[in-house]
Write an enzyme that holds these catalytic residues in place. Structure first.
Site, PDB file in Angstrom:
ATOM      1  CB  SER A 140      25.093 -20.374  17.111  1.00 23.65           C
ATOM      2  OG  SER A 140      24.988 -19.111  17.755  1.00 23.65           O
ATOM      3  CB  THR A 141      22.117 -18.688  21.168  1.00 19.22           C
ATOM      4  OG1 THR A 141      22.504 -19.457  22.306  1.00 19.22           O
ATOM      5  CG2 THR A 141      20.868 -17.883  21.511  1.00 19.22           C
ATOM      6  CG  ASN A 142      23.551 -15.801  17.518  1.00 18.54           C
ATOM      7  OD1 ASN A 142      22.995 -15.630  18.602  1.00 18.54           O
ATOM      8  ND2 ASN A 142      24.765 -15.353  17.263  1.00 18.54           N
ATOM      9  CB  THR A 187     -22.774   7.062   7.833  1.00 13.17           C
ATOM     10  OG1 THR A 187     -23.756   8.025   7.476  1.00 13.17           O
ATOM     11  CG2 THR A 187     -22.994   5.793   7.015  1.00 13.17           C
ATOM     12  CB  SER A 318     -22.671   0.257  39.504  1.00 11.93           C
ATOM     13  OG  SER A 318     -22.431   1.347  40.370  1.00 11.93           O
ATOM     14  CB  SER A 319     -19.470  -0.546  44.033  1.00 13.17           C
ATOM     15  OG  SER A 319     -19.002   0.765  43.710  1.00 13.17           O
ATOM     16  CE  LYS A 324     -23.667   2.353  34.763  1.00 13.08           C
ATOM     17  NZ  LYS A 324     -22.548   1.642  34.147  1.00 13.08           N
TER      18      LYS A 324
END
Length: 479
Positions: A140-142, A187, A318-319, A324
């Site tokens: 079965s598919t199942n 920490t 960066s554009s 950067k």
């Protein structure tokens, strides 16, 4: 283009004669245009389904339910699919109604039509090899669908563990390279005590190594299958000996050990293994994302951040801001991790949403799990090859942070006590004077003693024993 007529109990349809799928697959194409991700995008799943169908054919032959000619043709068809052929014929959407029936029938029809050609017949001449009566015999598919998911997950989790090992090794290599680079541990984003950059990267390696073990443990869960349960686990329409035999055949076909579930009714409806696997993937994602956060933080700057390490420069960042460079590789891995965590929510809801003897939402579970593993595999290799392998250390920056830090006053606690150490820390914070200089001015320790205490090896390991400390203090004119 030539067409053939196929039928199901709903009616007849014309199918283009060059395709190997049939009428039920065609209906699924019409009904489920959901994600745009077809079965063909998941070769491990297709391969697993073909392995399941081959194992079933071999078992049915042993039980004398399938003649040798049909068995051979089905097995040869499955072998072709296992080798990577005809994957373009698996066209149904990964997310579908029907608990995976469309996927199972896509497989049954493709295998049947390839087998028909092997037998010397035309596609669609199902009286000689039928998708349901022969390819899907005793199934079965199942039970076939979840078993295929389990087989595919076994292979995918194995591959994930191997790719995680690549990243682990990258971190190990860097831990060795940076073993003598003294730096400040932190920490709560505040100075703590010294460590080495090598120790920091070794920690990353251990984190990945632990999760490799968890992935392999989760892999063991998917070795239990429900083949032979057929529709709901009662085994209707199958031989009583079939479950044991088909499991043995599946082991032979895949080369891995799969075992029949102790209770097939339970196994047909229970998706707990998927929840566990997804939870492990979420664990990996959470820890990997934390590592990427650390890499981005340690490389922040370069002039106004920590700047303790340099990540490889992969592309302009960066554009608008010249020069950067952004930590794009850790950033993309972070996003993969968020997607995996989201898939875990989907798997959890879909698993909870099953009713009675079947969970109909296994398609979205499979979709989520396969996508998570695929993304994680790509992320592991990308992070290793395009980031970790090229990381360099800014040793002077790391060292300066240590010796200009108030945190190193902690190393004085065993010798001058917490109160004296806290007083030195307060003065250092207010005046900017180094801790060592203040300790000398107050004549709490000699220069020789301070030099010894602040030796890297003494700050990086457990402090001396009580006996050694007493001996140390006995010879001190200040203590």
């Amino acid at each position: 283009m030539a067409k053939r007529v196929e039928h199901d109990f709903i009616g007849e349809l014309e199918i283009e004669d060059n395709v190997y799928y049939g009428v039920q697959t065609f209906r699924a194409l019409q009904n489920f245009n959901i994600t745009g991700d077809k079965l063909s995008s998941y070769p491990s799943f297709i391969k697993a389904f073909a392995q399941v169908k081959k194992a079933a054919a071999l078992a049915n032959f042993d039980l004398k339910l399938l003649d040798e000619q049909k068995k051979d043709a089905i097995c040869k068809a499955c072998d072709m699919i296992i080798s990577g052929k005809h994957h373009d014929q698996f066209v149904v959407d990964m997310i579908q109604g029907g608990a995976g029936t469309s996927t199972n029938m896509n497989t049954n029809e493709v295998v049947a039509n390839i087998a028909l050609e092997i037998l010397g017949h035309k596609k669609g001449e199902y009286q000689y090899c039928h998708p349901n009566d022969h390819v899907n015999l005793s199934q079965s598919t199942n039970d076939a669908y979840p078993t295929a998911i389990h087989v595919a997950l076994f292979d995918e989790l194995s591959s994930l563990a191997k790719d995680m090992a690549v990243l682990k090794q990258s971190f190990i290599n860097k831990s060795e390279e940076f073993k003598d680079t003294l730096k400040m541990g932190r920490t709560q984003l505040q100075d703590a005590v010294p460590m080495t950059l090598g120790q920091e990267f070794h920690t990353f390696a251990v984190m990945i190594a632990e999760d490799i073990d968890r992935v392999l443990e989760a892999r063991n869960l998917v070795t239990e299958i429900n083949m032979g349960g057929t529709a709901i686990g009662t085994g209707i329409n199958s031989d009583p000996k079939y479950p044991k035999i088909v499991a043995e055949k599946l082991c032979q076909v895949t080369g891995h050990v799969f075992r029949t579930a102790g209770d097939l009714i339970e196994a047909t409806q229970d998706t707990g293994a998927y929840v566990q696997v997804s939870g492990v993937l979420k664990r990996v994602a959470v820890k990997l994302s934390k590592i990427c956060n650390d890499l981005r933080l340690l490389s922040s700057g370069p002039r106004a951040g920590l700047n303790e390490i340099n990540l490889p420069k992969m592309q302009p960042g960066s554009s608008i801001m010249p020069g950067k460079v952004n930590p794009v590789i850790p950033e993309v891995v972070n996003q993969v991790c968020y997607a995996v965590i989201g898939n875990d929510v989907t798997v959890s809801f879909a698993s909870e949403g099953g009713q009675l003897q079947l969970n109909v939402f296994e398609p979205v579970i499979a979709y989520g799990l396969f996508n998570s593993i695929s993304m994680m595999r790509n992320a592991m290799l990308t992070l290793a090859e395009k980031c970790v392998d090229g990381i360099t250390a800014n040793e002077k920056v790391c060292s300066d942070f240590v010796y200009n830090s108030i945190g190193i006053v902690t190393a004085l606690n065993p010798y001058i006590g917490y109160e004296n150490s806290a007083s030195i820390a307060k003065e250092s914070l207010q005046t900017g004077k180094p801790v060592k200089e203040i300790a000398l001015e107050r004549k709490l320790l000699s220069k020789e003693q301070l030099d010894e205490i602040f030796q890297p090896q003494n700050m990086l390991n457990p402090h001396m024993s009580a006996e050694d400390k007493a001996k140390f203090q006995k010879h001190s004119p200040f203590v």
